[in-house]
Write a protein that holds these residues in place. Structure first.
Motif, short mmCIF file in Angstrom:
data_model
loop_
_atom_site.label_atom_id
_atom_site.label_comp_id
_atom_site.label_asym_id
_atom_site.label_seq_id
_atom_site.Cartn_x
_atom_site.Cartn_y
_atom_site.Cartn_z
N ALA A 63 0.83 -1.21 0.00
CA ALA A 63 0.00 0.00 0.00
C ALA A 63 0.86 1.25 0.00
O ALA A 63 0.34 2.34 -0.25
CB ALA A 63 -0.93 0.00 1.21
N GLY A 64 2.14 1.11 0.27
CA GLY A 64 3.04 2.26 0.24
C GLY A 64 3.42 2.78 1.62
O GLY A 64 3.82 3.93 1.76
N LYS A 65 3.32 1.94 2.67
CA LYS A 65 3.65 2.40 4.03
C LYS A 65 5.14 2.73 4.15
O LYS A 65 5.51 3.77 4.70
CB LYS A 65 3.26 1.32 5.05
N SER A 66 6.00 1.85 3.65
CA SER A 66 7.44 2.11 3.72
C SER A 66 7.82 3.34 2.90
O SER A 66 8.67 4.14 3.32
CB SER A 66 8.21 0.88 3.24
N SER A 67 7.20 3.48 1.73
CA SER A 67 7.49 4.67 0.91
C SER A 67 7.06 5.94 1.62
O SER A 67 7.73 6.98 1.53
CB SER A 67 6.78 4.55 -0.44
N LEU A 68 5.94 5.87 2.35
CA LEU A 68 5.45 7.03 3.07
C LEU A 68 6.41 7.42 4.20
O LEU A 68 6.71 8.61 4.40
CB LEU A 68 4.06 6.73 3.64
N ILE A 69 6.94 6.42 4.93
CA ILE A 69 7.92 6.72 5.99
C ILE A 69 9.18 7.32 5.40
O ILE A 69 9.76 8.27 5.93
CB ILE A 69 8.23 5.44 6.80
N ALA A 70 9.61 6.78 4.25
CA ALA A 70 10.83 7.31 3.61
C ALA A 70 10.61 8.75 3.15
O ALA A 70 11.55 9.56 3.18
CB ALA A 70 11.22 6.42 2.43
N ALA A 71 9.41 9.08 2.71
CA ALA A 71 9.13 10.44 2.23
C ALA A 71 8.98 11.43 3.39
O ALA A 71 9.31 12.61 3.26
CB ALA A 71 7.87 10.44 1.36
N VAL A 124 -2.86 5.51 11.24
CA VAL A 124 -3.08 6.07 9.91
C VAL A 124 -3.31 4.90 8.94
O VAL A 124 -2.42 4.05 8.75
CB VAL A 124 -1.90 6.93 9.43
N HIS A 125 -4.50 4.85 8.35
CA HIS A 125 -4.78 3.85 7.32
C HIS A 125 -4.15 4.32 6.01
O HIS A 125 -4.51 5.39 5.49
CB HIS A 125 -6.29 3.70 7.12
N VAL A 126 -3.23 3.54 5.51
CA VAL A 126 -2.64 3.84 4.20
C VAL A 126 -3.38 2.98 3.17
O VAL A 126 -3.27 1.75 3.17
CB VAL A 126 -1.13 3.54 4.18
N LEU A 174 -5.05 8.38 1.46
CA LEU A 174 -5.31 7.75 0.15
C LEU A 174 -4.03 7.91 -0.67
O LEU A 174 -3.77 8.97 -1.24
CB LEU A 174 -6.51 8.40 -0.52
N ASN A 175 -3.24 6.86 -0.72
CA ASN A 175 -1.88 6.95 -1.29
C ASN A 175 -1.88 6.61 -2.79
O ASN A 175 -2.80 5.98 -3.31
CB ASN A 175 -0.96 5.99 -0.53
N LYS A 176 -0.81 7.05 -3.46
CA LYS A 176 -0.55 6.83 -4.89
C LYS A 176 -1.52 7.64 -5.76
O LYS A 176 -2.05 7.15 -6.77
CB LYS A 176 -0.62 5.34 -5.24
N ALA A 177 -1.76 8.88 -5.37
CA ALA A 177 -2.61 9.77 -6.17
C ALA A 177 -1.94 10.16 -7.48
O ALA A 177 -2.61 10.67 -8.39
CB ALA A 177 -2.96 11.01 -5.36
N ASP A 178 -0.64 9.90 -7.63
CA ASP A 178 0.09 10.30 -8.83
C ASP A 178 -0.08 9.31 -9.96
O ASP A 178 0.27 9.61 -11.11
CB ASP A 178 1.58 10.45 -8.50
N VAL A 179 -0.58 8.11 -9.71
CA VAL A 179 -0.71 7.11 -10.77
C VAL A 179 -1.93 7.45 -11.63
O VAL A 179 -2.83 8.19 -11.19
CB VAL A 179 -0.86 5.68 -10.18
N PRO A 180 -2.02 6.92 -12.86
CA PRO A 180 -3.20 7.18 -13.70
C PRO A 180 -4.48 6.72 -13.02
O PRO A 180 -4.52 5.64 -12.43
CB PRO A 180 -2.91 6.35 -14.98
N ASP A 181 -5.49 7.54 -13.09
CA ASP A 181 -6.80 7.29 -12.47
C ASP A 181 -6.76 7.27 -10.95
O ASP A 181 -7.78 7.02 -10.30
CB ASP A 181 -7.41 5.95 -12.96
N SER A 225 0.71 11.40 -2.07
CA SER A 225 1.57 10.63 -2.98
C SER A 225 2.97 10.60 -2.38
O SER A 225 3.60 11.65 -2.22
CB SER A 225 1.60 11.24 -4.37
N ALA A 226 3.43 9.40 -2.02
CA ALA A 226 4.78 9.28 -1.47
C ALA A 226 5.82 9.59 -2.53
O ALA A 226 6.92 10.05 -2.21
CB ALA A 226 4.99 7.87 -0.93
N ALA A 227 5.46 9.37 -3.82
CA ALA A 227 6.43 9.62 -4.89
C ALA A 227 6.60 11.11 -5.15
O ALA A 227 7.72 11.62 -5.29
CB ALA A 227 5.99 8.89 -6.15
N SER A 228 5.48 11.87 -5.26
CA SER A 228 5.56 13.30 -5.58
C SER A 228 5.47 14.20 -4.35
O SER A 228 5.55 15.42 -4.45
CB SER A 228 4.43 13.66 -6.54
N HIS A 229 5.30 13.59 -3.16
CA HIS A 229 5.18 14.31 -1.89
C HIS A 229 3.91 15.17 -1.80
O HIS A 229 3.81 16.04 -0.94
CB HIS A 229 6.41 15.18 -1.62
#
Length: 518
Positions: free
Chosen positions: A172-180, A243-245, A283-290, A313-317
């Motif tokens: 779901a992106g929990k580790s990416s969220l901590i890294a960001a 926090v629900h990711v 609500l994570n990964k808002a940067d992906v299509p759709d 978005s953990a990728a785009s912050h």
């Protein structure tokens, strides 16, 4: 076989150090063969101490070596030399370690750097005969044994100390969220169960600094043992908020953000104890299509539950600043509500085996069982190969009232008496009023080499008492002569009435009076 790098649960067998034995020694020098007792005491054994070290994050050291034994105390020696102290063994543990016994009872909850507890106390050293000497027992021919250290099995369980816990499905992106959000650098990959251990990150939002941890491997059925969540759900117990990711880009059939949220909530509810924690939804990964469209669709459904919702978005912050400040607000409020705890001195007292009394006596199928801290400790200190030591134990038990209690309850001569725990009790035959050990003329537990006749001392006291009722004109010598005639003692007349009046007219004294030195 794979070697684990993160261990959060271990079983430890702990053995504290035994106390050193006291020594029975008599001072000797030229022309003074019996110069009195000079035996030193034994040193106490080393204790085992658990201490929180902020640099330690796992219990892996105890996974590889699960038995720990503390050093023993040194034995005493002659010339009043005491044995050395056994060095304490300090075992460092991570912050948030919970200590339980084999029955699951919590012995300690170690939170905060430097927090420590004595989990196994070292045994006390035995007293030497110099320390046991008194005016009534001038030269004991025995010493006490050192007590064994505590031996027990404990379970250490790590519960990560974090302010915010991230929960969600794998990937779901929990580790990416901590890294960001922080400087933590957990392992990140595009397959499920990448994270096998909880990750911690430190986040600063405004004036508030807090820690964030993720819980790996939560899936449906995690509370019942499926996946990895059963092993790591305990790490969110200390969190101020959850926090629900939610994954907006999941491609698995039958899954959508709302159903994922329901599944995780159901697992948290079944695990128990987390209902009072505030919730946030990311609500994570808002940067992906759709991804953004999916966020707009589910936002209203999630908001109806009363939980704040953030599109991130953990990728785009995107949205991370708002999320971090929302988490900081919850943490700050939780800390403000927490009562200020005053520093107190912690006193750990061992459990009584006799319900608060000095001892208890109970009749069992094996015999009369005596339990109590004092009797059991005295038995452990006794050298049963030494008759005087056994006599000393008998005197101590009699003074405590054990013998009288046994007689009151109906114990008869020859009955079996057991002192101590059923696993290692010492068995005696009940002999009420009989001196223990060798046949002794004096007190039990007194060196026979120092036993002297006290006839002269008793004679002097009797003459002193008779002086108050002497006839008119009688001197002390007359009273002494009459006493000797009545008791069949040989009277020695020195021919000097003044000396006789001073008490010189008496039989030869063959020893010191033990009461004169009292």
């Amino acid at each position: 076989m794979a070697v684990p790098t993160f261990v959060d649960r271990v079983r430890l067998q702990l053995v504290a150090g035994r106390g050193g034995n006291g020594v029975a020694s008599v001072h000797r020098e030229k022309f003074k063969p019996l110069g009195g007792p000079d035996g030193g005491n034994g040193g106490p054994g080393g204790s085992i101490v658990l201490r929180v070290d902020p640099d330690v994050t796992t219990l892996i050291d105890y996974h590889h070596q699960s038995r720990r034994v503390a050093p023993h105390g040194g034995h005493g020696a002659g010339d009043f030399r005491n044995g050395g102290h056994g060095e304490d063994m300090v075992l460092v543990v991570p912050d948030g370690t919970v200590v339980t016994d084999e029955h699951g009872e919590v012995l300690g909850d170690l939170v905060g750097p430097g927090t420590e507890m004595i989990i196994a106390a070292g045994g006390k050293g035995g007293l030497g005969n110099a320390a046991l000497a008194s005016s009534k027992r001038k030269a004991p021919g025995f010493a006490l044994l050192g007590e064994p250290g505590e031996e027990l099995v404990v379970h250490l369980e790590l519960k990560v100390v974090a302010d915010i816990g991230l929960v969600g499905f794998p990937s779901a992106g929990k580790s990416s969220l901590i890294a960001a959000l922080s400087r933590a650098r957990p392992k990140i990959a595009d397959y499920p169960f990448t994270t096998l251990v909880p990750n911690l990150g430190v986040v600063k939002a405004g004036d508030t600094t807090f820690t964030v941890a993720d819980v790996p491997g939560l899936i449906e059925g995690a509370s019942e043992g499926r996946g990895l969540g059963h092993d790591f759900l305990r790490h969110v117990e200390r969190c101020a908020a959850l926090v629900h990711v939610v994954d907006l880009a999941t491609m698995e059939p039958g899954r959508d953000p709302v159903s994922d949220l329901d599944v995780i909530e159901r697992e948290l509810e079944q695990y128990g104890g987390l209902a009072d924690r505030p919730r946030l939804v990311a609500l994570n990964k808002a940067d992906v299509p759709d991804g953004r469209d999916m966020a707009d669709i589910v936002r209203e459904d999630v908001a109806r539950r009363g939980w704040p919702v953030f599109t991130v978005s953990a990728a785009s912050h995107e949205g991370l600043r708002e999320l971090s400040f929302a988490m900081a607000g919850i943490v700050a409020a939780r800390r403000a509500e927490a009562p200020v705890e005053e520093s107190t001195r912690i006193v750990l007292r061992p459990r009584s085996t006799s319900g608060g009394e000095d001892f208890t006596v109970k009749r069992t199928g094996e015999g009369w069982r005596v339990r109590g801290e004092k009797p059991e400790r005295w038995v452990r200190q006794t050298d049963f190969s030494n008759d005087e030591a056994v006599g000393f134990l008998a005197d101590r038990l009699e003074r405590l009232g054990v013998e009288a209690k046994l007689v009151t309850l109906g114990a008869e001569e020859g009955d079996t008496v057991l002192i101590g725990h059923p696993d290692n009790a010492v068995v005696f035959d009940f002999r009420p009023g009989i001196d223990a050990g060798a046949q002794m003329l004096g007190r039990r537990g007194e060196d026979q080499r120092f036993t002297e006749s006290r006839t002269a001392a008793h004679r002097r006291r009797a003459i002193d008492a008779a002086m108050a009722t002497r006839a008119e004109g009688e001197e002390r010598a007359d009273v002494a002569r009459r006493y000797d005639e009545e008791h069949g003692l040989t009277h020695i007349d020195f021919g000097d009435e003044d000396d006789a009046a001073d008490g010189a007219d008496r039989p030869i004294d063959d020893g010191w009076d033990e009461d004169d030195d009292a």
